[in-house]
Scaffold this motif. Structure first.
Motif, PDB file in Angstrom:
ATOM      1  N   GLN A   1       0.890  -1.373  -0.114  1.00 14.17           N
ATOM      2  CA  GLN A   1      -0.145  -0.047  -0.024  1.00 14.17           C
ATOM      3  C   GLN A   1       0.742   1.274   0.100  1.00 14.17           C
ATOM      4  O   GLN A   1       0.430   2.305  -0.550  1.00 14.17           O
ATOM      5  CB  GLN A   1      -0.973  -0.086   1.201  1.00 14.17           C
ATOM      6  CG  GLN A   1      -1.939  -1.036   1.113  1.00 14.17           C
ATOM      7  CD  GLN A   1      -2.724  -0.968   2.501  1.00 14.17           C
ATOM      8  OE1 GLN A   1      -2.654  -0.309   3.583  1.00 14.17           O
ATOM      9  NE2 GLN A   1      -4.026  -1.882   2.382  1.00 14.17           N
ATOM     10  N   MET A   2       1.904   1.306   0.758  1.00  9.49           N
ATOM     11  CA  MET A   2       2.815   2.565   0.673  1.00  9.49           C
ATOM     12  C   MET A   2       3.479   2.534  -0.447  1.00  9.49           C
ATOM     13  O   MET A   2       3.693   3.830  -0.925  1.00  9.49           O
ATOM     14  CB  MET A   2       3.923   1.963   1.929  1.00  9.49           C
ATOM     15  CG  MET A   2       4.870   3.266   2.066  1.00  9.49           C
ATOM     16  SD  MET A   2       6.147   2.928   3.344  1.00  9.49           S
ATOM     17  CE  MET A   2       5.365   2.453   4.599  1.00  9.49           C
ATOM     18  N   ALA A   3       3.928   1.458  -1.298  1.00 10.19           N
ATOM     19  CA  ALA A   3       4.492   1.576  -2.545  1.00 10.19           C
ATOM     20  C   ALA A   3       3.482   2.473  -3.615  1.00 10.19           C
ATOM     21  O   ALA A   3       4.271   3.065  -4.343  1.00 10.19           O
ATOM     22  CB  ALA A   3       4.836   0.231  -2.988  1.00 10.19           C
ATOM     23  N   MET A   4       2.175   2.369  -3.309  1.00  8.92           N
ATOM     24  CA  MET A   4       1.300   2.989  -4.060  1.00  8.92           C
ATOM     25  C   MET A   4       1.351   4.551  -3.971  1.00  8.92           C
ATOM     26  O   MET A   4       1.268   5.361  -4.774  1.00  8.92           O
ATOM     27  CB  MET A   4      -0.147   2.686  -3.822  1.00  8.92           C
ATOM     28  CG  MET A   4      -0.371   1.328  -4.296  1.00  8.92           C
ATOM     29  SD  MET A   4      -0.175   0.897  -5.816  1.00  8.92           S
ATOM     30  CE  MET A   4       1.395  -0.129  -5.733  1.00  8.92           C
ATOM     31  N   GLU A   5       2.055   4.958  -2.923  1.00  9.96           N
ATOM     32  CA  GLU A   5       2.025   6.477  -2.885  1.00  9.96           C
ATOM     33  C   GLU A   5       3.437   6.861  -2.811  1.00  9.96           C
ATOM     34  O   GLU A   5       3.715   7.951  -2.694  1.00  9.96           O
ATOM     35  CB  GLU A   5       1.588   6.726  -1.202  1.00  9.96           C
ATOM     36  CG  GLU A   5       0.158   6.208  -0.729  1.00  9.96           C
ATOM     37  CD  GLU A   5      -0.062   6.340   0.573  1.00  9.96           C
ATOM     38  OE1 GLU A   5       0.625   6.828   1.627  1.00  9.96           O
ATOM     39  OE2 GLU A   5      -1.307   6.074   0.960  1.00  9.96           O
ATOM     40  N   ARG A   6       4.668   5.986  -3.047  1.00 11.46           N
ATOM     41  CA  ARG A   6       6.015   6.324  -2.938  1.00 11.46           C
ATOM     42  C   ARG A   6       6.678   5.618  -3.976  1.00 11.46           C
ATOM     43  O   ARG A   6       7.270   4.479  -4.043  1.00 11.46           O
ATOM     44  CB  ARG A   6       6.806   5.685  -1.774  1.00 11.46           C
ATOM     45  CG  ARG A   6       6.009   6.221  -0.418  1.00 11.46           C
ATOM     46  CD  ARG A   6       6.471   7.739  -0.005  1.00 11.46           C
ATOM     47  NE  ARG A   6       5.944   7.921   1.238  1.00 11.46           N
ATOM     48  CZ  ARG A   6       6.675   8.251   2.266  1.00 11.46           C
ATOM     49  NH1 ARG A   6       7.795   7.501   2.347  1.00 11.46           N
ATOM     50  NH2 ARG A   6       6.200   8.296   3.583  1.00 11.46           N
ATOM     51  N   PRO A   7       6.395   6.242  -5.139  1.00  9.81           N
ATOM     52  CA  PRO A   7       6.929   5.856  -6.623  1.00  9.81           C
ATOM     53  C   PRO A   7       8.248   5.623  -6.688  1.00  9.81           C
ATOM     54  O   PRO A   7       8.856   4.701  -7.466  1.00  9.81           O
ATOM     55  CB  PRO A   7       6.316   6.622  -7.696  1.00  9.81           C
ATOM     56  CG  PRO A   7       5.934   7.854  -6.916  1.00  9.81           C
ATOM     57  CD  PRO A   7       5.464   7.503  -5.509  1.00  9.81           C
ATOM     58  N   LEU A   8       8.927   6.402  -5.821  1.00  6.88           N
ATOM     59  CA  LEU A   8      10.298   6.182  -5.916  1.00  6.88           C
ATOM     60  C   LEU A   8      11.004   5.466  -4.694  1.00  6.88           C
ATOM     61  O   LEU A   8      12.341   5.438  -4.374  1.00  6.88           O
ATOM     62  CB  LEU A   8      11.154   7.780  -5.822  1.00  6.88           C
ATOM     63  CG  LEU A   8      10.882   8.687  -6.989  1.00  6.88           C
ATOM     64  CD1 LEU A   8      11.446  10.115  -6.657  1.00  6.88           C
ATOM     65  CD2 LEU A   8      11.262   7.800  -8.297  1.00  6.88           C
ATOM     66  N   GLY A   9      10.177   4.676  -3.915  1.00  7.65           N
ATOM     67  CA  GLY A   9      10.504   4.048  -2.640  1.00  7.65           C
ATOM     68  C   GLY A   9      10.884   4.942  -1.414  1.00  7.65           C
ATOM     69  O   GLY A   9      10.381   6.384  -1.544  1.00  7.65           O
ATOM     70  N   ILE A  10      11.356   4.397  -0.536  1.00  8.92           N
ATOM     71  CA  ILE A  10      11.574   4.972   0.647  1.00  8.92           C
ATOM     72  C   ILE A  10      13.170   5.077   1.045  1.00  8.92           C
ATOM     73  O   ILE A  10      13.373   5.722   1.868  1.00  8.92           O
ATOM     74  CB  ILE A  10      10.878   4.477   1.931  1.00  8.92           C
ATOM     75  CG1 ILE A  10      11.198   3.002   2.230  1.00  8.92           C
ATOM     76  CG2 ILE A  10       9.250   4.746   1.663  1.00  8.92           C
ATOM     77  CD1 ILE A  10      10.634   2.341   3.288  1.00  8.92           C
ATOM     78  N   GLY A  11      14.118   4.298   0.219  1.00 10.27           N
ATOM     79  CA  GLY A  11      15.305   4.322   0.354  1.00 10.27           C
ATOM     80  C   GLY A  11      15.676   3.108   1.068  1.00 10.27           C
ATOM     81  O   GLY A  11      14.842   2.154   1.653  1.00 10.27           O
ATOM     82  N   PRO A  12      17.046   2.690   0.824  1.00 12.86           N
ATOM     83  CA  PRO A  12      17.715   1.293   1.390  1.00 12.86           C
ATOM     84  C   PRO A  12      17.593   1.332   3.039  1.00 12.86           C
ATOM     85  O   PRO A  12      17.891   2.343   3.608  1.00 12.86           O
ATOM     86  CB  PRO A  12      19.094   1.314   0.923  1.00 12.86           C
ATOM     87  CG  PRO A  12      19.306   2.807   0.669  1.00 12.86           C
ATOM     88  CD  PRO A  12      18.204   3.255  -0.019  1.00 12.86           C
ATOM     89  N   MET A  13      17.131   0.107   3.544  1.00 11.17           N
ATOM     90  CA  MET A  13      17.333  -0.191   4.944  1.00 11.17           C
ATOM     91  C   MET A  13      16.366   0.879   5.891  1.00 11.17           C
ATOM     92  O   MET A  13      16.484   0.934   6.814  1.00 11.17           O
ATOM     93  CB  MET A  13      18.722   0.114   5.607  1.00 11.17           C
ATOM     94  CG  MET A  13      19.648  -0.605   4.587  1.00 11.17           C
ATOM     95  SD  MET A  13      21.385  -0.200   5.312  1.00 11.17           S
ATOM     96  CE  MET A  13      21.337  -1.207   6.755  1.00 11.17           C
ATOM     97  N   MET A  14      15.177   1.407   5.119  1.00 10.47           N
ATOM     98  CA  MET A  14      14.120   2.270   5.981  1.00 10.47           C
ATOM     99  C   MET A  14      12.974   1.545   6.199  1.00 10.47           C
ATOM    100  O   MET A  14      12.379   2.045   7.387  1.00 10.47           O
ATOM    101  CB  MET A  14      13.990   3.510   5.010  1.00 10.47           C
ATOM    102  CG  MET A  14      15.033   4.585   4.563  1.00 10.47           C
ATOM    103  SD  MET A  14      15.839   5.282   6.211  1.00 10.47           S
ATOM    104  CE  MET A  14      14.288   5.924   7.074  1.00 10.47           C
ATOM    105  N   PHE A  15      12.646   0.570   5.768  1.00  6.43           N
ATOM    106  CA  PHE A  15      11.444  -0.162   5.964  1.00  6.43           C
ATOM    107  C   PHE A  15      11.735  -0.704   7.462  1.00  6.43           C
ATOM    108  O   PHE A  15      10.569  -0.555   8.174  1.00  6.43           O
ATOM    109  CB  PHE A  15      11.290  -1.340   4.836  1.00  6.43           C
ATOM    110  CG  PHE A  15       9.809  -2.057   5.161  1.00  6.43           C
ATOM    111  CD1 PHE A  15       8.961  -1.615   4.460  1.00  6.43           C
ATOM    112  CD2 PHE A  15       9.800  -3.205   5.981  1.00  6.43           C
ATOM    113  CE1 PHE A  15       7.652  -2.065   4.343  1.00  6.43           C
ATOM    114  CE2 PHE A  15       8.187  -3.738   6.019  1.00  6.43           C
ATOM    115  CZ  PHE A  15       7.540  -3.183   5.229  1.00  6.43           C
TER     116      PHE A  15
END
Length: 406
Positions: free
Chosen positions: A284-298
Motif C-alpha cells: 500500500q505504501m508503494a502506491m504512494e511512494r513511486p521512488l521508494g523510501i530508500g535502503p534499510m528504511m523499511f
C-alpha cells in the motif's frame, strides 16, 4: 607456455573468488575485496560483453538507478545507505562478469561449480560443528541456535548450499558408480547443514530443487535403463537422508527446534505487524511512494525488514527498480527454459542454475534475496550459458549458409 600458465592462474583466481563467496562473516568480506580487483582487471584486459549479455547489464543498471533515485527522497542519508547502494552496484557487476567469463570459455563452469562445492562443504561443516559446539568458540558459526556456517544469517547460509548439492546430485545420478560414495558423503554433509540452519525457505528450496532436477533429467533422458538408474539412485539417496534425519531427531535440542520451525505460520508471520501484515502495508505504501523510501528504511518504520524480494525492490529501488527486477527475472526464466533440454556441454550447469533461480523466485515471497552473492552468481551462470547457446546457433547458421546448394 607463458600464456597457458597465465590462463591457468586467471582461472584459479576466478575459482578462488567463487570459493570465498561461502565466507561472509563480516562486510566487506574477502569475496568483495578479491572480486573488485578481479572484475576490474578482466574488463581492463579485454573481457567482452556480448550483445546477448548486454541486456543483463542494462536491466541491472536500471535496477540500481532506481536505488539511487530512492536516495533522493530520504531526508538524511547515512553512510550505511550509500554503502548499500554501492554493494548493489558491485553485485550487479559480478553477475555480468560471471556471464561474460562463462561465454568466453564454457570450461570455466566446471571450475566455478567445483569451487562452489568446496565452499559449501567447508562452510557446511563449520555450521554443523558450530551447532554441536564441537570446539571452543564454535558458537560463532551459529545464530539463535541455528547453524549459519561462515555467514551472517542462517537464511542465507541454507540457500547457498543448494546449488552445490544439485551439482553433486547430478554427478551421482549421471556419473560413474565408483565415484558415487564421495558424492553421497558431500550431499549428506550439505543436507545436514541445510537442516540445521532451520530455515524453512532453505528446506523448501532444497526439496523443490532436488525434485525438479530429477524430474527434468527424467524428461530429458530417453533411455528406460537410464531412467531406472535415476529412480533407483534417487530412492536410495532419499532413504539415506531420511535415515540421517531420524538420527538427528534423536537429539532433544534438534527435535524441539525442528518441531517449532515446522509450524506453517509462526508468531512473527501472522501476528500484529507480522510478516504478512507488513507485506500488505508495504505494498500500500508503494502506491504512494513511486521512488521508494530508500535502503534499510523499511525496518525503521516497521518492527522488521520486508522479508519479500518484490516488496524490497519497491521500497529500496522504487517502481523503476521494481519493473527492472521483474523484467530481469522474467527474461532469465524464459531464456533458461527455452534452452533447458538442449544437448550441450553447458546444459547440466544451465539446468542446475535455472532450477535454483526458480526456487529463489518462490522463496523470494517470504524472504529477501537482495544482496545474496550466490544469487548473482546464479544469474551470471544462466545468462552465460544462454549466451553460449546463442553463439552456438549463430555458428550453425553460418556453416549452413556457406554450404553451396546441390
Amino acid at each position: 607456455m607463458q600464456v597457458a600458465a597465465l590462463q591457468m592462474l586467471v582461472s584459479w583466481v576466478l575459482g578462488f573468488g567463487v570459493f570465498l563467496s561461502g565466507f561472509v562473516i563480516s562486510e566487506p568480506a574477502p569475496y568483495e575485496l578479491l572480486m573488485v580487483g578481479q572484475v576490474a582487471l578482466w574488463f581492463l584486459f579485454g573481457l567482452r560483453i556480448s550483445r546477448t549479455v548486454a541486456p543483463l547489464l542494462a536491466l541491472l543498471l536500471a535496477f540500481n538507478i532506481g536505488g539511487m533515485l530512492a536516495l533522493t527522497v530520504m531526508t538524511e542519508i547515512l553512510t550505511e545507505q550509500f554503502l548499500y547502494v554501492f554493494v548493489s552496484i558491485f553485485l550487479a557487476l559480478t553477475a555480468v562478469f560471471y556471464a561474460a567469463v562463462i561465454e568466453d570459455r564454457h570450461q570455466r563452469l566446471v571450475l566455478i561449480f567445483r569451487a562452489w562445492v568446496a565452499a559449501a562443504i567447508l562452510t557446511g561443516m563449520l555450521g554443523i560443528l558450530g551447532y554441536f559446539h564441537a570446539f571452543p568458540g564454535a558458537e560463532v558459526f551459529t545464530r539463535y541456535d541455528r547453524a549459519m556456517g561462515a555467514f551472517q544469517d542462517p537464511n542465507v547460509f541454507g540457500p547457498f548450499l543448494v546449488a552445490p548439492m544439485l551439482y553433486l546430485l547430478y554427478g551421482l545420478l549421471k556419473g560413474k558408480l565408483s565415484e558415487a560414495p564421495l558424492r553421497l558423503i558431500g550431499i549428506l554433509i550439505i543436507a545436514f547443514a541445510v537442516f540445521l540452519s532451520f530455515s524453512r525457505a532453505a528446506w523448501g528450496l532444497f526439496l523443490f530443487s532436488a525434485l525438479a532436477l530429477v524430474f527434468i533429467m527424467l524428461l530429458k533422458e530417453r533411455s528406460n535403463a537410464f531412467r531406472l538408474k535415476i529412480l533407483m539412485l534417487s530412492v536410495a539417496a532419499v532413504g539415506v537422508m531420511v535415515l540421517a534425519l531420524v538420527v538427528a531427531l534423536q537429539f532433544e535440542k534438534v527435535r524441539d527446534l525442528f518441531l517449532a520451525r515446522t509450524q506453517l505460520v509462526q508468531d512473527y508471520d501472522g501476528g500484529h505487524l507480522g510478516r504478512f501484515e507488513r507485506h500488505r502495508l508495504g505494498f500500500q505504501m508503494a502506491m504512494e511512494r513511486p521512488l521508494g523510501i530508500g535502503p534499510m528504511m523499511f525496518g525503521k518504520i516497521f518492527p522488521e525488514d520486508e522479508h519479500n524480494i518484490w516488496l524490497k525492490s519497491l521500497m529500496t529501488y522504487g517502481w523503476v527498480g521494481f519493473i527492472s527486477y521483474i523484467s530481469l527475472i522474467a527474461c532469465t526464466f524464459a531464456m533458461g527454459f527455452r534452452y533447458l533440454l538442449r544437448d550441450r556441454p553447458w546444459q547440466p550447469y544451465l539446468m542446475i542454475a535455472w532450477i535454483v533461480l526458480v526456487g529463489h523466485m518462490l522463496i523470494g515471497n517470504v524472504i529477501d534475496t537482495d544482496h545474496w552473492r550466490h544469487f548473482y552468481l546464479v544469474l551470471g551462470i544462466v545468462w552465460g550459458c544462454c549466451a553460449l547457446e546463442h553463439r552456438h546457433q549463430k555458428m550453425v547458421r553460418r556453416r549452413i549458409s556457406t554450404v553451396e546448394p546441390a
